[in-house]
Design a protein around this motif. Structure first.
Motif, PDB file in Angstrom:
ATOM      1  N   TYR A 109     -13.753  -2.622  -5.761  1.00 26.14           N
ATOM      2  CA  TYR A 109     -12.435  -3.205  -5.533  1.00 26.14           C
ATOM      3  C   TYR A 109     -11.615  -2.906  -6.789  1.00 26.14           C
ATOM      4  N   ALA A 110     -11.171  -1.675  -6.909  1.00 24.30           N
ATOM      5  CA  ALA A 110     -10.502  -1.240  -8.136  1.00 24.30           C
ATOM      6  C   ALA A 110      -9.082  -1.781  -8.219  1.00 24.30           C
ATOM      7  N   ALA A 111      -8.402  -1.820  -7.079  1.00 24.99           N
ATOM      8  CA  ALA A 111      -7.016  -2.290  -7.041  1.00 24.99           C
ATOM      9  C   ALA A 111      -6.963  -3.561  -6.196  1.00 24.99           C
ATOM     10  N   LYS A 112      -7.371  -4.656  -6.812  1.00 27.18           N
ATOM     11  CA  LYS A 112      -7.374  -5.941  -6.129  1.00 27.18           C
ATOM     12  C   LYS A 112      -6.276  -6.810  -6.724  1.00 27.18           C
TER      13      LYS A 112
ATOM     14  N   GLN B 292      -6.927 -10.474 -11.803  1.00 25.87           N
ATOM     15  CA  GLN B 292      -6.483  -9.673 -10.672  1.00 25.87           C
ATOM     16  C   GLN B 292      -5.089  -9.122 -10.953  1.00 25.87           C
ATOM     17  N   MET B 293      -4.681  -8.132 -10.154  1.00 30.99           N
ATOM     18  CA  MET B 293      -3.478  -7.367 -10.488  1.00 30.99           C
ATOM     19  C   MET B 293      -2.190  -8.061 -10.056  1.00 30.99           C
ATOM     20  N   ASP B 294      -1.125  -7.767 -10.786  1.00 36.15           N
ATOM     21  CA  ASP B 294       0.219  -8.259 -10.498  1.00 36.15           C
ATOM     22  C   ASP B 294       0.763  -7.515  -9.280  1.00 36.15           C
ATOM     23  N   PRO B 295       1.190  -8.232  -8.229  1.00 35.40           N
ATOM     24  CA  PRO B 295       1.722  -7.558  -7.041  1.00 35.40           C
ATOM     25  C   PRO B 295       2.930  -6.657  -7.309  1.00 35.40           C
ATOM     26  N   ALA B 296       3.566  -6.807  -8.447  1.00 35.17           N
ATOM     27  CA  ALA B 296       4.727  -5.976  -8.764  1.00 35.17           C
ATOM     28  C   ALA B 296       4.345  -4.579  -9.235  1.00 35.17           C
ATOM     29  N   ASN B 297       3.068  -4.350  -9.534  1.00 34.43           N
ATOM     30  CA  ASN B 297       2.660  -3.110 -10.203  1.00 34.43           C
ATOM     31  C   ASN B 297       1.914  -2.166  -9.274  1.00 34.43           C
ATOM     32  N   ALA B 298       2.280  -0.886  -9.374  1.00 34.24           N
ATOM     33  CA  ALA B 298       1.568   0.167  -8.650  1.00 34.24           C
ATOM     34  C   ALA B 298       0.854   1.112  -9.600  1.00 34.24           C
ATOM     35  N   GLU B 299       1.517   1.563 -10.645  1.00 36.86           N
ATOM     36  CA  GLU B 299       0.880   2.478 -11.597  1.00 36.86           C
ATOM     37  C   GLU B 299      -0.332   1.829 -12.271  1.00 36.86           C
ATOM     38  N   ASP B 300      -0.295   0.525 -12.425  1.00 39.53           N
ATOM     39  CA  ASP B 300      -1.428  -0.210 -12.975  1.00 39.53           C
ATOM     40  C   ASP B 300      -2.680   0.021 -12.129  1.00 39.53           C
ATOM     41  N   ALA B 301      -2.490   0.138 -10.826  1.00 38.61           N
ATOM     42  CA  ALA B 301      -3.614   0.397  -9.930  1.00 38.61           C
ATOM     43  C   ALA B 301      -4.241   1.756 -10.218  1.00 38.61           C
ATOM     44  N   ILE B 302      -3.426   2.731 -10.576  1.00 39.38           N
ATOM     45  CA  ILE B 302      -3.941   4.059 -10.882  1.00 39.38           C
ATOM     46  C   ILE B 302      -4.860   4.008 -12.100  1.00 39.38           C
ATOM     47  N   LEU B 303      -4.474   3.221 -13.100  1.00 38.94           N
ATOM     48  CA  LEU B 303      -5.314   3.074 -14.287  1.00 38.94           C
ATOM     49  C   LEU B 303      -6.651   2.426 -13.936  1.00 38.94           C
ATOM     50  N   GLU B 304      -6.604   1.406 -13.079  1.00 44.18           N
ATOM     51  CA  GLU B 304      -7.835   0.728 -12.672  1.00 44.18           C
ATOM     52  C   GLU B 304      -8.760   1.678 -11.913  1.00 44.18           C
ATOM     53  N   VAL B 305      -8.184   2.439 -10.995  1.00 43.69           N
ATOM     54  CA  VAL B 305      -8.977   3.375 -10.201  1.00 43.69           C
ATOM     55  C   VAL B 305      -9.580   4.455 -11.095  1.00 43.69           C
ATOM     56  N   GLU B 306      -8.769   4.999 -11.977  1.00 40.53           N
ATOM     57  CA  GLU B 306      -9.246   6.050 -12.882  1.00 40.53           C
ATOM     58  C   GLU B 306     -10.427   5.561 -13.716  1.00 40.53           C
TER      59      GLU B 306
ATOM     60  N   PRO C 274       0.344  -4.959   2.698  1.00 40.94           N
ATOM     61  CA  PRO C 274       1.428  -4.982   1.706  1.00 40.94           C
ATOM     62  C   PRO C 274       1.274  -3.920   0.624  1.00 40.94           C
ATOM     63  N   TYR C 275       0.132  -3.198   0.610  1.00 39.23           N
ATOM     64  CA  TYR C 275      -0.151  -2.246  -0.462  1.00 39.23           C
ATOM     65  C   TYR C 275      -0.514  -0.868   0.083  1.00 39.23           C
ATOM     66  N   LEU C 276       0.054  -0.495   1.227  1.00 32.62           N
ATOM     67  CA  LEU C 276      -0.202   0.828   1.784  1.00 32.62           C
ATOM     68  C   LEU C 276       0.325   1.925   0.875  1.00 32.62           C
ATOM     69  N   ASP C 277       1.374   1.619   0.108  1.00 29.80           N
ATOM     70  CA  ASP C 277       1.865   2.616  -0.855  1.00 29.80           C
ATOM     71  C   ASP C 277       0.811   2.913  -1.913  1.00 29.80           C
ATOM     72  N   VAL C 278       0.067   1.883  -2.314  1.00 30.42           N
ATOM     73  CA  VAL C 278      -0.988   2.073  -3.312  1.00 30.42           C
ATOM     74  C   VAL C 278      -2.130   2.897  -2.709  1.00 30.42           C
ATOM     75  N   CYS C 279      -2.486   2.624  -1.460  1.00 27.56           N
ATOM     76  CA  CYS C 279      -3.515   3.435  -0.793  1.00 27.56           C
ATOM     77  C   CYS C 279      -3.143   4.910  -0.828  1.00 27.56           C
ATOM     78  N   ARG C 280      -1.909   5.208  -0.487  1.00 21.12           N
ATOM     79  CA  ARG C 280      -1.463   6.600  -0.462  1.00 21.12           C
ATOM     80  C   ARG C 280      -1.440   7.206  -1.860  1.00 21.12           C
ATOM     81  N   MET C 281      -0.982   6.448  -2.845  1.00 17.80           N
ATOM     82  CA  MET C 281      -0.970   6.945  -4.220  1.00 17.80           C
ATOM     83  C   MET C 281      -2.373   7.292  -4.687  1.00 17.80           C
ATOM     84  N   VAL C 282      -3.319   6.412  -4.442  1.00 17.34           N
ATOM     85  CA  VAL C 282      -4.696   6.639  -4.882  1.00 17.34           C
ATOM     86  C   VAL C 282      -5.276   7.863  -4.189  1.00 17.34           C
TER      87      VAL C 282
END
Length: 335
Positions: A202-205, A232-246, A263-271
């Protein structure tokens, strides 16, 4: 920009809706398909025999005793669902500040894993690694005062992962969001000869409002002290998820989870676009409840909304979807 006359003639002859007019042509044009093999079914387990309890905040979802969880696994196998994820609701007397029941080799989840694996070996079993079902304070790690202790929590989570893998878990899914836990778990699994065990991180939770019904289902909601925003991650952040996944991929994660889902389909696509690894999403309890309650109220068509919401995950690049609709959706697909 202006169009020449020949451009206008071409546009006048083009009808984008023409291929949509028949079912066979829509089938040929369809960019994404949903099959039972895309679904992972999360279930809640309790003690007892032939025991089922309604989860009132999730219409149609029940907590099941181990024997009924085995029957659920057989139903999943019959419909082509490849995997199930297990979550416990334990006796409150077993909860403690340090969540020690989570590392008990004979705990509810370990016994459920073994029972299902013995009866339905073809089903993949996903075991959640986090302490919130076992702690008195409802957090995913251990605490000192108001602080969640990272390294001390990781040491316990490693032990939890080991007893789950030894009990039959095919996939270890750390959902705690402590730093460094993927590397620690991977190392421990390999050292114990469990190198075939998959890690679904659960990298981007996100610290989400959509988890409420789940916390009711596992019995941690009323116990939660404070919020989970410190880990857990701030709902306002997307690039933060990339760091977690990496980071988690570098530590040895095989698959990546984004949670919540819709609510986070954009993050799914980014990853998916950045890493091109298997990406999973969890259609969490609050997402399920919104559709279920809206359908009960007559506001939407339950089956249509179920199917449309799940297709959204496929369109966003997900390899698999954890959803409480899994059995219903598989049955619908299978006719």
């Amino acid at each position: 920009m202006t169009f020449e006359k020949h451009d206008m003639d071409f546009l006048a002859g083009r009808r984008l809706r023409r291929p949509r007019m028949a079912g066979w042509s829509r089938d040929l044009m369809r960019e994404n398909t949903l099959v039972p093999g895309d679904l992972i079914w999360p279930i809640f387990v309790i003690e007892g025999q032939n025991e089922r309890q309604e989860v009132k905040s999730m219409p149609g979802v029940e907590r099941l005793s181990i024997d009924l969880a085995v029957e659920a696994a057989k139903a999943a196998r019959a419909e082509g669902i490849p995997a199930m994820a297990l979550f416990p609701n334990i006796d409150p007397s077993l909860r403690s500040e340090d969540g020690a029941e989570g590392i008990n080799r004979d705990n509810l989840i370990c016994r459920t894993l073994s029972a299902i694996k013995d009866a339905v070996p073809e089903i993949g079993l996903v075991a959640d690694v986090a302490l919130d079902p076992y702690t008195t304070h409802g957090h995913d790690g251990v605490m000192r005062g108001e602080e969640i202790l990272n390294d001390e929590s990781v040491a316990i989570l490693v032990k939890q992962a080991l007893v789950q893998a030894q009990s039959g878990a095919d996939v270890i899914a750390p959902s705690d969001m402590m730093d460094g836990r993927v590397a620690a778990i991977r190392g421990a699994l390999d050292d114990e000869g469990l190198e075939k065990t998959i890690i679904l991180s659960y990298a981007a939770k996100y610290a989400s409002a959509f988890y409420g019904p789940f916390r009711d289902a596992v019995g941690s909601g009323a116990r939660l002290k404070g919020s989970k925003l410190t880990y857990q991650m701030d709902p306002a952040n997307a690039e933060d998820a990339i760091l977690e996944v990496e980071q988690d991929l570098a530590e040895g994660a095989d698959w990546i989870m984004v949670k919540p889902g819709m609510p986070y389909l954009d993050v799914c696509r980014m990853v998916k676009d950045r890493f091109d690894v298997p990406v999973f999403a969890y259609q969490v309890s609050g997402e399920y409840a919104m559709i279920a309650f809206a359908a009960q109220a007559g506001a939407i068509d339950r089956e249509a909304a179920m199917a449309e919401s799940l297709m959204g995950f496929k369109r966003a690049g997900c390899s698999g979807i954890l959803t409480y609709f899994a059995l219903d959706m598989a049955r619908k697909i299978n006719g």
